[in-house]
Design a protein around this motif. Structure first.
Motif, short mmCIF file in Angstrom:
data_model
loop_
_atom_site.label_atom_id
_atom_site.label_comp_id
_atom_site.label_asym_id
_atom_site.label_seq_id
_atom_site.Cartn_x
_atom_site.Cartn_y
_atom_site.Cartn_z
N TYR B 87 0.85 -1.19 0.00
CA TYR B 87 0.00 0.00 0.00
C TYR B 87 0.89 1.24 0.00
CZ TYR B 87 -3.88 -3.11 0.85
OH TYR B 87 -4.82 -4.11 0.72
N PHE B 88 0.55 2.19 -0.87
CA PHE B 88 1.35 3.40 -1.02
C PHE B 88 0.48 4.63 -0.80
CE2 PHE B 88 5.19 1.60 -2.85
CZ PHE B 88 4.74 0.40 -3.39
N CYS B 89 1.03 5.60 -0.08
CA CYS B 89 0.38 6.90 -0.08
C CYS B 89 1.08 7.78 -1.11
CB CYS B 89 0.38 7.54 1.30
SG CYS B 89 1.95 8.17 1.87
N ALA B 90 0.33 8.67 -1.69
CA ALA B 90 0.87 9.56 -2.73
C ALA B 90 0.28 10.94 -2.51
CB ALA B 90 0.52 9.04 -4.12
N THR B 91 1.10 11.94 -2.64
CA THR B 91 0.64 13.31 -2.43
C THR B 91 0.64 14.09 -3.73
OG1 THR B 91 2.90 13.92 -1.81
CG2 THR B 91 1.38 13.43 -0.02
N GLY B 92 -0.40 14.88 -3.90
CA GLY B 92 -0.49 15.80 -5.02
C GLY B 92 -0.27 17.20 -4.48
N ASP B 93 0.71 17.91 -5.01
CA ASP B 93 0.99 19.22 -4.44
C ASP B 93 0.00 20.25 -4.95
OD1 ASP B 93 3.91 19.63 -6.57
OD2 ASP B 93 1.84 20.21 -6.94
N THR B 94 0.25 21.49 -4.59
CA THR B 94 -0.75 22.53 -4.82
C THR B 94 -0.65 23.15 -6.21
OG1 THR B 94 0.75 24.11 -3.77
CG2 THR B 94 -0.93 23.11 -2.38
N GLY B 95 0.31 22.77 -6.99
CA GLY B 95 0.44 23.34 -8.31
C GLY B 95 -0.65 22.87 -9.25
N ALA B 96 -0.95 23.71 -10.25
CA ALA B 96 -2.00 23.37 -11.21
C ALA B 96 -1.64 22.16 -12.05
CB ALA B 96 -2.27 24.57 -12.11
N ASN B 97 -0.37 22.00 -12.32
CA ASN B 97 0.07 20.87 -13.13
C ASN B 97 0.75 19.81 -12.29
OD1 ASN B 97 -0.79 21.87 -15.68
ND2 ASN B 97 0.96 23.26 -15.68
N SER B 98 0.25 19.62 -11.10
CA SER B 98 0.93 18.74 -10.16
C SER B 98 0.89 17.30 -10.61
CB SER B 98 0.29 18.87 -8.79
OG SER B 98 -1.03 18.36 -8.82
N LYS B 99 1.88 16.58 -10.17
CA LYS B 99 1.96 15.14 -10.35
C LYS B 99 1.91 14.52 -8.96
CE LYS B 99 6.93 15.45 -10.07
NZ LYS B 99 6.90 16.88 -9.73
N LEU B 100 1.78 13.20 -8.89
CA LEU B 100 1.79 12.50 -7.62
C LEU B 100 3.21 12.11 -7.23
CD1 LEU B 100 -1.28 10.12 -7.82
CD2 LEU B 100 -1.05 12.24 -6.52
N THR B 101 3.51 12.23 -5.95
CA THR B 101 4.78 11.77 -5.40
C THR B 101 4.46 10.67 -4.41
OG1 THR B 101 5.73 13.97 -5.65
CG2 THR B 101 6.87 12.44 -4.19
N PHE B 102 5.07 9.49 -4.61
CA PHE B 102 4.75 8.30 -3.84
C PHE B 102 5.74 8.07 -2.71
CE2 PHE B 102 1.37 6.20 -6.22
CZ PHE B 102 1.39 6.92 -7.41
N GLY B 103 5.25 7.42 -1.64
CA GLY B 103 6.12 6.94 -0.59
C GLY B 103 6.69 5.57 -0.94
N LYS B 104 7.39 4.96 0.03
CA LYS B 104 8.05 3.68 -0.22
C LYS B 104 7.12 2.50 -0.05
CE LYS B 104 12.73 5.17 0.95
NZ LYS B 104 13.94 4.91 1.77
N GLY B 105 6.01 2.71 0.60
CA GLY B 105 5.01 1.65 0.68
C GLY B 105 5.04 0.84 1.96
N ILE B 106 3.93 0.18 2.23
CA ILE B 106 3.77 -0.72 3.37
C ILE B 106 3.35 -2.08 2.83
CG2 ILE B 106 2.38 -1.22 5.43
CD1 ILE B 106 1.92 1.82 5.64
N THR B 107 4.02 -3.12 3.30
CA THR B 107 3.65 -4.47 2.88
C THR B 107 2.69 -5.05 3.91
OG1 THR B 107 5.80 -4.79 1.83
CG2 THR B 107 4.52 -6.76 2.33
N LEU B 108 1.48 -5.34 3.47
CA LEU B 108 0.46 -5.90 4.35
C LEU B 108 0.28 -7.38 4.03
CD1 LEU B 108 -1.87 -5.68 6.43
CD2 LEU B 108 -3.37 -5.11 4.50
N SER B 109 0.38 -8.20 5.05
CA SER B 109 0.11 -9.63 4.90
C SER B 109 -1.07 -9.98 5.79
CB SER B 109 1.33 -10.47 5.33
OG SER B 109 2.43 -10.19 4.49
N VAL B 110 -2.10 -10.57 5.20
CA VAL B 110 -3.27 -10.99 5.94
C VAL B 110 -3.30 -12.52 5.96
CG1 VAL B 110 -5.77 -10.86 6.17
CG2 VAL B 110 -4.50 -8.92 5.23
N ARG B 111 -3.15 -13.08 7.14
CA ARG B 111 -3.08 -14.53 7.28
C ARG B 111 -4.49 -15.12 7.34
NH1 ARG B 111 0.10 -12.44 11.26
NH2 ARG B 111 -1.35 -13.17 12.86
N PRO B 112 -4.72 -16.17 6.55
CA PRO B 112 -6.07 -16.77 6.56
C PRO B 112 -6.40 -17.43 7.90
CG PRO B 112 -4.76 -17.59 4.71
CD PRO B 112 -3.83 -16.81 5.59
#
Lengths: 115, 112
Positions: B87-112
């Motif tokens: 799972y990654f969070c990504a931020t869009g800055d305040t500029g009109a032509n903004s792009k997304l900047t991503f974090g490094k992510g979280i690995t989620l494991s759900v055990r059955p």
């Protein structure tokens, strides 16, 4: 429309060779983005287009990388004289508006391995 | 450069439990988004929260945003094995032509 398509899915190339990747965005999307992702990291921005205009290119991107989006439809990303450090997943995404208004739709990526 | 920093880096839970993932960022943003990525695949957009919003829901997802602390959290309730992904969070800055900047992510494991 089946979403964002990327071709090829996998590419193995020898160091020094040139490679080209293709991305077909969602047809009504006017923005197209290229990101690179290495193992254990988040996607890193490379460049993006609005229609056929390339609006921004990462300062981290060397001159060996070039991208085009002729006629504002599909896009190509070319890497010349590949190096082992270029090995990564190359992700394409598209959106109708900028990141300030909407999320991106990503393709499945092209995995590049430089040997 | 990466704007968002997710926490924890990895999370392992039992099916049915709730999963909480956090993201902190550094500069002013227009919005913050969360994405999911299954192994070897592209990213899938989950939810977008604007800077003037504090909480948003989508199905089993709940996202909060605290702009004063420059942080966000993603809660997945009643987790399923199929939620196993990065799972990654990504931020869009305040500029009109903004792009997304991503974090490094979280690995989620759900055990059955």
């Amino acid at each position: 429309d089946t979403g964002v398509s990327q071709d090829p899915r996998h590419k193995i190339t020898k160091r020094g060779q040139n490679v080209t990747f293709r991305c077909d965005p969602i047809s009504e999307h006017n923005r197209l983005y290229w990101y690179r992702q290495t193992l254990g990291q988040g996607p890193e921005f490379l460049t993006y287009f609005q229609n056929e205009a390339q609006l921004e290119k990462s300062r981290l991107l060397s001159d060996r990388f070039s991208a085009e989006r002729p006629k504002g439809s599909f896009s190509t990303l070319e890497i010349q004289r590949t190096e082992q450090g270029d090995s990564a997943m190359y992700l394409c995404a598209s959106s109708l508006f900028g990141a300030s208004r909407s999320g991106y739709t990503f393709g499945s990526g092209t995995r590049l391995t430089v040997v | 450069s990466q704007q968002g920093e997710e926490d924890p880096q990895a999370l392992s839970i039992q099916e049915g439990e709730n999963a909480t993932m956090n993201c902190s960022y550094k500069t002013s943003i227009n919005n913050l988004q969360w994405y999911r990525q299954n192994s070897g695949r592209g990213l899938v957009h989950l939810i977008l929260i604007r800077s003037n919003e504090r909480e948003k829901h989508s199905g089993r997802l709940r996202v909060t945003l605290d702009t004063s602390k420059k942080s966000s959290s993603l809660l997945i309730t009643a987790s399923r094995a199929a939620d196993t992904a990065s799972y990654f969070c990504a931020t869009g800055d305040t500029g009109a032509n903004s792009k997304l900047t991503f974090g490094k992510g979280i690995t989620l494991s759900v055990r059955p």
